[in-house]
Enzyme design. Structure first.
Site, PDB file in Angstrom:
ATOM      1  N   ARG A  98       4.919  -9.130  -8.243  1.00  0.00           N
ATOM      2  CA  ARG A  98       4.939  -9.055  -6.778  1.00  0.00           C
ATOM      3  C   ARG A  98       3.545  -9.310  -6.212  1.00  0.00           C
ATOM      4  O   ARG A  98       3.244 -10.383  -5.713  1.00  0.00           O
ATOM      5  CB  ARG A  98       5.487  -7.688  -6.331  1.00  0.00           C
ATOM      6  CG  ARG A  98       5.977  -7.659  -4.885  1.00  0.00           C
ATOM      7  CD  ARG A  98       4.876  -7.475  -3.858  1.00  0.00           C
ATOM      8  NE  ARG A  98       4.177  -6.192  -3.997  1.00  0.00           N
ATOM      9  CZ  ARG A  98       3.098  -5.878  -3.281  1.00  0.00           C
ATOM     10  NH1 ARG A  98       2.568  -6.757  -2.422  1.00  0.00           N
ATOM     11  NH2 ARG A  98       2.496  -4.719  -3.465  1.00  0.00           N
ATOM     12  N   GLU A 134       0.196   1.271   3.732  1.00  0.00           N
ATOM     13  CA  GLU A 134      -0.671   0.089   3.711  1.00  0.00           C
ATOM     14  C   GLU A 134      -1.969   0.347   4.476  1.00  0.00           C
ATOM     15  O   GLU A 134      -1.962   0.933   5.545  1.00  0.00           O
ATOM     16  CB  GLU A 134       0.061  -1.107   4.328  1.00  0.00           C
ATOM     17  CG  GLU A 134      -0.711  -2.408   4.210  1.00  0.00           C
ATOM     18  CD  GLU A 134      -0.028  -3.570   4.904  1.00  0.00           C
ATOM     19  OE1 GLU A 134      -0.426  -4.719   4.651  1.00  0.00           O
ATOM     20  OE2 GLU A 134       0.899  -3.326   5.704  1.00  0.00           O
TER      21      GLU A 134
END
Length: 514
Positions: free
Chosen positions: A21, A151
């Site tokens: 990923r 994030e």
């Protein structure tokens, strides 16, 4: 700095590898479905990482096919719970994508800094918190386990810690398996990492925390070390440190550092790390730097003659990074800094003994070649001995008599060769995808006809001196695999193909002794 840091006792640490990923976000890297499945199998079955992240939801049809292939395999092999997919806070779209692909674990990407929230999502914290909770509950209704990324968490802790703790307070009792804290932009240093991670573990001691490091300041491994000292439970890695910009923290370095410096327990099979690194190097097209810790070509190579001598005297220049741990062996380079000990070590592996005077002459020639920037491999030594001593250290049973290679635009190159094998002359022709490929295919036709085994080409490297002119010498170094042995031979010529042919004939004569 936060207090109550967990002591350095034996601890179990999980490794979640995100090569498929985050690693695929390396510029120019795109794995095929078959390559993704191969890497996933190897990571879970051979290297034995705890978890893998294999895709991002809603990216493309190709991403869906790749994820689905891995999920189908994992389901059959009872490891579906180890396969994770990145999803977004986008209503139910990502969750539906994961569910359709057959996934059972989603890594939801929330905003871990107020700046990202305000300028990217343009939402208020309470709205984002409500959206996250909604996504978690929808995922759980579909039977999907949830991990949560915050994030840009590192910048959140630097510039908006109140927002980070607002999210954590609102989510600490939700059905979340792992809270994943990324240094998204690679801005942390080890002191900050220790501080910020400690704040998490002290305030929320019952939660599972993963650390996700990026390497923009070349501090990723040091930051991983700090995060585990602070009590984090898991680390995200990529094979060979692939990833955006300067990449993620490398799997190989993390395993070595955590085991040797923090006494961590992991179920990882270290002996397979080098092999998975070579597989990913081949599939990604991104070369491993030769001095890369643990997996680089040079890291278990002693170059200095003093070091080789010390290894002969109770392994004075060894450390805990024993090459056999990682499926490798120690080698002794031959070049201008080589001493007698380097040459002796290589000759010992070849089963060749020389008297002191001959050893001196051979060592001098090796140093001379090194001064001229020539690479010298172990397999070159018999040829050097023959040249320096005029001996028959290696018998030339195979002699290339003539060859012709033609290349015409729009047609495959064609090679015709005449070769003498044990006094018998053989001729053959073949086409190929390139001039050297055509030559080798013609050669193997002869070998196949004679029932002789031939090696498999493993690596092909061309070296041209920096600043060299167009007529400068080119050195071609070729690695071969033959009966589980690696053989390296080199050729030197102003023409790259001719240099490769010279290396090949040298290799064939070496194989005659096996």
């Amino acid at each position: 700095m936060a207090k109550n840091i967990k002591p350095q006792s034996v601890r179990q640490v999980q490794i979640m590898d995100t090569t498929l990923r985050d690693g695929e976000q390396t510029s120019g890297v795109s794995f095929s479905d078959t390559e993704k499945l191969t890497i996933a199998k190897f990571l879970l079955e051979e290297v034995k990482v705890d978890r893998i992240e294999v895709a991002s939801a809603r990216v493309s049809e190709g991403e869906f096919r790749g994820a689905n292939a891995i999920i189908d395999w994992a389901k059959k092999n009872k490891c579906l719970h180890k396969v994770e997919i990145l999803g977004f806070i986008d209503g139910n779209k990502s969750i539906d994508w994961v569910h359709k692909a057959g996934g059972k674990v989603v890594n939801l990407l929330s905003k871990g800094s107020l700046k990202h929230l305000k300028y990217q999502l343009k939402k208020e914290p309470d709205v984002h918190l409500a959206d996250i909770k909604s996504a978690i509950r929808y995922a759980r209704s579909k039977g999907i386990t949830v991990n949560l990324y915050l994030e840009d968490w590192s910048n959140g802790m630097k510039h908006s810690p109140d927002y980070v703790f607002f999210l954590m307070e609102g989510l600490k009792n939700e059905d979340i398996q792992c809270f994943m804290m990324p240094d998204t932009l690679g801005v942390l240093n080890p002191d900050e990492t220790l501080d910020f991670c400690s704040q998490m573990t002290v305030k929320y001691p019952g939660l599972h925390f993963d650390f996700h490091a990026h390497n923009d300041y070349d501090l990723a491994v040091a930051n991983v070390y700090a995060s585990i000292k602070a009590g984090f439970n898991g680390i995200h890695t990529t094979v060979n440190g692939l990833g955006e910009r300067a990449g993620n923290v490398p799997l190989s370095s993390v395993v070595a550092v955590l085991r040797d410096h923090l006494n961590c327990e992991m179920q990882m099979n270290e002996s397979k790390i080098n092999l998975v690194s070579r597989i990913v190097e081949s599939f990604s097209g991104i070369r491993i730097p030769k001095n890369k810790p643990v997996i680089g070509d040079y890291v278990f190579t002693q170059t200095c003659g003093v070091h080789a001598d010390g290894d002969n005297k109770n392994n004075l220049y060894h450390n805990d990074l024993i090459p056999e741990r990682f499926g490798r062996v120690r080698t002794y380079a031959l070049g201008k800094t080589s001493g007698k000990a380097n040459v002796e070590q290589n000759l010992k592996e070849l089963g060749i003994q020389l008297d002191p005077e001959s050893m001196k002459k051979v060592t001098e020639r090796v140093i001379e070649l090194g001064d001229r920037k020539r690479s010298v491999s172990k397999e070159d030594l018999p040829f050097i001995i023959s040249d320096v001593l005029g001996s028959k250290a290696i018998e030339q049973k195979i002699v290339l008599k003539n060859y012709a290679i033609s290349s015409v635009r729009g047609l495959k190159p064609v090679a015709t060769l005449s070769i003498e094998i044990e006094k018998q002359l053989y001729e053959q022709s073949s086409n190929g995808d390139g001039q050297y490929d055509a030559f080798v295919k013609a050669l193997w036709k002869i070998y196949d006809k004679l029932g002789k085994k031939h090696p498999v080409l493993k690596d092909y490297a061309v070296s041209i001196p920096p600043g060299g002119k167009s007529d400068a010498l080119v050195e071609t170094m070729i690695s071969w695999n033959y009966q589980d042995k690696e053989i390296k031979t080199s050729g030197l010529d102003s023409d790259q193909t001719v240099a490769a042919i010279k290396a090949t004939i040298k290799m064939l004569n070496i194989l005659e002794k096996y």
